[in-house]
Scaffold this motif. Structure first.
Motif, PDB file in Angstrom:
ATOM      1  N   HIS A 287      36.460  46.323  50.352  1.00 46.22           N
ATOM      2  CA  HIS A 287      36.598  46.961  49.142  1.00 46.22           C
ATOM      3  C   HIS A 287      37.897  47.528  49.094  1.00 46.22           C
ATOM      4  O   HIS A 287      38.708  47.352  48.053  1.00 46.22           O
ATOM      5  N   LYS A 288      38.629  48.010  50.298  1.00 45.18           N
ATOM      6  CA  LYS A 288      39.824  48.350  50.308  1.00 45.18           C
ATOM      7  C   LYS A 288      40.881  47.009  50.187  1.00 45.18           C
ATOM      8  O   LYS A 288      41.875  47.402  49.249  1.00 45.18           O
ATOM      9  N   LYS A 289      40.490  46.080  50.574  1.00 46.18           N
ATOM     10  CA  LYS A 289      41.389  44.860  50.436  1.00 46.18           C
ATOM     11  C   LYS A 289      41.317  44.161  48.959  1.00 46.18           C
ATOM     12  O   LYS A 289      42.346  43.963  48.364  1.00 46.18           O
ATOM     13  N   LEU A 290      40.166  44.499  48.451  1.00 43.92           N
ATOM     14  CA  LEU A 290      39.937  44.248  46.815  1.00 43.92           C
ATOM     15  C   LEU A 290      40.967  44.853  45.871  1.00 43.92           C
ATOM     16  O   LEU A 290      41.641  44.408  45.003  1.00 43.92           O
ATOM     17  N   LEU A 291      40.782  46.113  46.232  1.00 44.73           N
ATOM     18  CA  LEU A 291      41.642  47.238  45.480  1.00 44.73           C
ATOM     19  C   LEU A 291      43.349  46.780  45.629  1.00 44.73           C
ATOM     20  O   LEU A 291      44.088  46.987  44.783  1.00 44.73           O
ATOM     21  N   SER A 292      43.410  46.698  47.045  1.00 42.76           N
ATOM     22  CA  SER A 292      44.926  46.356  47.336  1.00 42.76           C
ATOM     23  C   SER A 292      45.418  45.020  46.561  1.00 42.76           C
ATOM     24  O   SER A 292      46.577  44.941  45.963  1.00 42.76           O
ATOM     25  N   THR A 300      47.555  48.663  38.819  1.00 42.05           N
ATOM     26  CA  THR A 300      48.186  49.737  39.568  1.00 42.05           C
ATOM     27  C   THR A 300      47.283  50.945  39.677  1.00 42.05           C
ATOM     28  O   THR A 300      45.916  51.080  39.274  1.00 42.05           O
ATOM     29  N   LEU A 301      47.471  51.991  40.476  1.00 37.89           N
ATOM     30  CA  LEU A 301      46.525  53.257  40.998  1.00 37.89           C
ATOM     31  C   LEU A 301      46.565  53.918  39.512  1.00 37.89           C
ATOM     32  O   LEU A 301      45.466  54.531  39.390  1.00 37.89           O
ATOM     33  N   GLU A 302      47.548  54.121  38.855  1.00 39.45           N
ATOM     34  CA  GLU A 302      47.425  54.943  37.535  1.00 39.45           C
ATOM     35  C   GLU A 302      46.284  54.219  36.745  1.00 39.45           C
ATOM     36  O   GLU A 302      45.314  54.862  36.029  1.00 39.45           O
ATOM     37  N   ARG A 303      46.283  52.646  36.376  1.00 40.33           N
ATOM     38  CA  ARG A 303      45.397  52.172  35.586  1.00 40.33           C
ATOM     39  C   ARG A 303      44.110  52.353  36.196  1.00 40.33           C
ATOM     40  O   ARG A 303      42.939  52.696  35.534  1.00 40.33           O
ATOM     41  N   ARG A 304      44.057  52.236  37.417  1.00 43.40           N
ATOM     42  CA  ARG A 304      42.450  52.340  38.041  1.00 43.40           C
ATOM     43  C   ARG A 304      41.821  53.893  37.971  1.00 43.40           C
ATOM     44  O   ARG A 304      40.736  54.228  37.991  1.00 43.40           O
ATOM     45  N   LEU A 305      42.982  54.858  38.003  1.00 38.41           N
ATOM     46  CA  LEU A 305      42.528  56.325  37.954  1.00 38.41           C
ATOM     47  C   LEU A 305      42.002  56.637  36.700  1.00 38.41           C
ATOM     48  O   LEU A 305      40.980  57.149  36.119  1.00 38.41           O
ATOM     49  N   GLY A 480      37.818  47.002  35.726  1.00 41.25           N
ATOM     50  CA  GLY A 480      38.843  45.946  34.953  1.00 41.25           C
ATOM     51  C   GLY A 480      39.437  44.915  36.202  1.00 41.25           C
ATOM     52  O   GLY A 480      40.327  44.432  35.878  1.00 41.25           O
ATOM     53  N   ILE A 481      38.759  44.603  37.201  1.00 39.44           N
ATOM     54  CA  ILE A 481      39.292  43.834  38.132  1.00 39.44           C
ATOM     55  C   ILE A 481      39.109  42.356  37.651  1.00 39.44           C
ATOM     56  O   ILE A 481      37.907  42.066  37.383  1.00 39.44           O
ATOM     57  N   PRO A 482      40.015  41.630  37.671  1.00 40.12           N
ATOM     58  CA  PRO A 482      39.901  40.006  37.046  1.00 40.12           C
ATOM     59  C   PRO A 482      39.128  39.580  38.094  1.00 40.12           C
ATOM     60  O   PRO A 482      38.867  39.506  39.217  1.00 40.12           O
ATOM     61  N   GLN A 483      38.362  38.427  37.620  1.00 38.73           N
ATOM     62  CA  GLN A 483      37.603  37.207  38.328  1.00 38.73           C
ATOM     63  C   GLN A 483      38.192  36.562  39.420  1.00 38.73           C
ATOM     64  O   GLN A 483      37.712  36.461  40.473  1.00 38.73           O
ATOM     65  N   GLN A 484      39.591  36.320  39.143  1.00 39.05           N
ATOM     66  CA  GLN A 484      40.399  35.403  40.275  1.00 39.05           C
ATOM     67  C   GLN A 484      40.751  36.361  41.289  1.00 39.05           C
ATOM     68  O   GLN A 484      41.022  35.951  42.376  1.00 39.05           O
ATOM     69  N   VAL A 485      40.825  37.605  41.225  1.00 33.06           N
ATOM     70  CA  VAL A 485      41.077  38.679  42.021  1.00 33.06           C
ATOM     71  C   VAL A 485      39.838  38.601  43.332  1.00 33.06           C
ATOM     72  O   VAL A 485      40.042  38.690  44.376  1.00 33.06           O
ATOM     73  N   PHE A 486      38.821  38.703  42.740  1.00 31.64           N
ATOM     74  CA  PHE A 486      37.560  38.389  43.429  1.00 31.64           C
ATOM     75  C   PHE A 486      37.583  37.519  44.336  1.00 31.64           C
ATOM     76  O   PHE A 486      37.306  37.263  45.703  1.00 31.64           O
ATOM     77  N   GLN A 487      38.089  36.150  43.749  1.00 34.39           N
ATOM     78  CA  GLN A 487      38.159  34.826  44.367  1.00 34.39           C
ATOM     79  C   GLN A 487      39.101  34.875  45.300  1.00 34.39           C
ATOM     80  O   GLN A 487      38.937  34.274  46.520  1.00 34.39           O
ATOM     81  N   GLU A 488      40.182  35.542  45.127  1.00 35.48           N
ATOM     82  CA  GLU A 488      41.195  35.690  46.127  1.00 35.48           C
ATOM     83  C   GLU A 488      40.809  36.225  47.696  1.00 35.48           C
ATOM     84  O   GLU A 488      41.301  35.898  48.602  1.00 35.48           O
TER      85      GLU A 488
END
Length: 508
Positions: A287-292, A300-305, A480-488
């Motif tokens: 989960h931490k790697k996904l957010l990174s 960014t962190l501001e968008r996620r907050l 709002g995490i894109p699908q390709q970020v999950f695949q990465e």
């Protein structure tokens, strides 16, 4: 003379407006063209007045029901004994097409109560014997009274209008008699003329009669005929038709795949959505790697907050009552929310949620302990929160002693586990347990030991962690995490949210 007809029982038809009157003739005035009846009946009902008088212009048809004998015209006798029920033959005087009176002979009724005048069909179907004396008396009555009435101006004027106009639309057409009535009578006798003694005493055997019908053989014969003739089969009788829900598609589609999300490691716990989609849990490291990776690509962190604050505030507003609680009529019942935040990113997420709640007219009390140095994300969120009507406190003594509507817990962080040994942390946990308000935890970590504050609801971000029973009911929000970020990061991902940003999860 007119006095010769005094005491006669007559029936006077005055048309649809006035109706039919019956009674004894008490007076006949040739000068004023009037006739009076004593003890009259109007449409079969006895009148309240003892006598009524009719003008010639109001009379449509006059029928003589009884002619008194010699010496009876001086005293009329009791009307109740002879009303409309005389013995002998009555005379009916009507108005012909040429304005002259006409005589119709009819048999008299034997009833003692006022009766309706029999139809013309009854007269034709019976033989009537009229004596010469009665015929002579009828003719003399027509010559003396009916003909003078027909010569009056008012009578001729009304009669001409009757002759030129058609039958009243509401007036029923008399039924024809003769052969048709005889046929109907024969049909009634054929249907209802059986003797009641011929009805069998035993009941009809429905079960035995139904057993004679081989339903399976009949349907098999129909099915065989339809296959041979090439017509569309209606299906096997034993097959029940498929029933669909209101939200279910009746068209054939591809098989539904409920497991659309797969992770690269062994799953310790799985959840499912309301629609049945399987959502696996991920480890804290993944989960931490996904957010990174998402932050590297621009999330960014501001968008996620901000996204976390919006989703958490929407869930909190729903838990507070939604539109039933937050409306202009309930300004005197503003809900109160207590925010318990720590000096880390989890706390910054709680401050963002508190800012959105304060913007929705919720009374927010933010608890954040004093530190010499704060994270930049916390400093930015506190700067925005200070512009709202929310209240910030750093001492637990400033928190309300009475129960609040909701407690939002953002104290824990896996990277700052040492904070659980701080006095302010223990005091905040004790206050939350004593307040007895429901607790919502935002992005709670996975604890090897039991957490100090048991939450009723927990909100996970992106994908859930393997939370235990202390987390309460788990909800998942889309940050709002894109699908390709999950695949990465090795996650085969398909969004389970549908049309919502926050969905409930159930333990699979």
């Amino acid at each position: 003379m007119a006095t010769d007809w005094l005491g006669s029982i007559v029936s006077i038809n005055c048309g649809d407006s006035l109706g039919v009157y019956q009674g004894r003739v008490s007076a006949v005035d040739q000068v004023s063209q009037t006739i009076s009846l004593t003890r009259p009946f109007h449409n079969g009902v006895k009148c309240l007045v003892p006598e009524v008088t009719f003008r010639a212009g109001d009379i449509t048809e006059l029928k003589i029901l009884e002619i008194p004998g010699p010496g009876e015209n001086q005293h009329f006798g009791d009307l109740h004994q002879t009303e409309l029920g005389p013995s002998g033959i009555g005379c009916q005087v009507g108005i012909g097409q040429n304005g002259m009176g006409r005589l119709v002979k009819k048999p008299a009724s034997s009833s003692s109560a006022p009766q309706n005048i029999p139809k013309r069909t009854d007269v034709k179907s019976q033989d009537v014997a009229v004596s010469p004396q009665q015929q002579q008396c009828s003719k003399s009555y027509v010559d003396r009274h009916v003909e003078p009435l027909s010569q009056s101006k008012s009578f001729r004027r009304r009669h001409n209008s009757w002759s030129s106009s058609s039958r009243h639309p509401n007036q029923a057409t008399p039924k024809k008699s003769g052969l048709k009535n005889g046929q109907m009578k024969n049909k009634d006798d054929e249907c209802f003329g059986d003797d009641i003694e011929e009805i069998p005493d035993t009941d009809f055997d429905f079960e035995g009669n139904l057993a004679l019908f081989d339903k399976a053989a009949v349907f098999e014969e129909i099915d065989t005929y339809e296959r041979r003739s090439g017509t569309r089969s209606r299906g096997v009788p034993n097959e029940r038709p498929t029933r669909y829900r209101h939200d279910e598609n009746i068209l054939e589609s591809e098989p539904i795949v409920y497991r659309r999300i797969t992770v690269p490691h062994n799953v310790s716990k799985e959840f499912c959505t309301d629609s049945g989609l399987v959502v696996p849990s991920v480890s804290y490291e993944l989960h931490k790697k996904l957010l990174s990776v998402a932050e590297k690509h621009g999330l960014t962190l501001e968008r996620r907050l901000e996204m976390t604050g919006v989703c958490a505030s929407q869930m909190a507003l729903t838990l507070l009552g939604g539109p039933n609680r937050l409306n202009p009529k309930n300004v005197h019942q503003r809900p109160t929310v207590a925010l318990l935040c720590g000096p880390h990113v989890k706390g910054a997420q709680g401050i963002s949620c508190g800012r959105h709640l304060a913007n929705h007219d919720v009374q927010v009390i933010l608890f954040l302990p004093n530190f010499m140095k704060m994270l930049e994300s916390i400093t930015n969120e506190l700067s925005l929160f200070s512009k709202t009507q929310g209240q910030q406190v750093s001492s637990l003594k400033d928190l309300p002693t009475s129960p609040v509507d909701l407690v939002i817990n953002c104290l824990d962080c896996p990277e700052n586990a040492f904070l659980r040994d701080q006095p302010w942390y223990k005091a905040a946990v004790a206050w939350a347990n004593q307040n007895r308000a429901p607790v919502l935890s935002i992005d709670p970590p996975v604890h090897e030991v039991e957490q100090g504050i048991d939450a009723k609801w927990s909100l996970a971000l992106g994908l859930p962690l393997p939370l235990g029973e202390h987390a309460g009911r788990v909800y998942l929000c889309d940050i709002g995490i894109p699908q390709q970020v999950f695949q990465e990061v090795g996650i085969n991902y398909h969004s389970p949210f549908g049309c919502k940003f926050v969905i409930p999860l159930h333990s699979a």
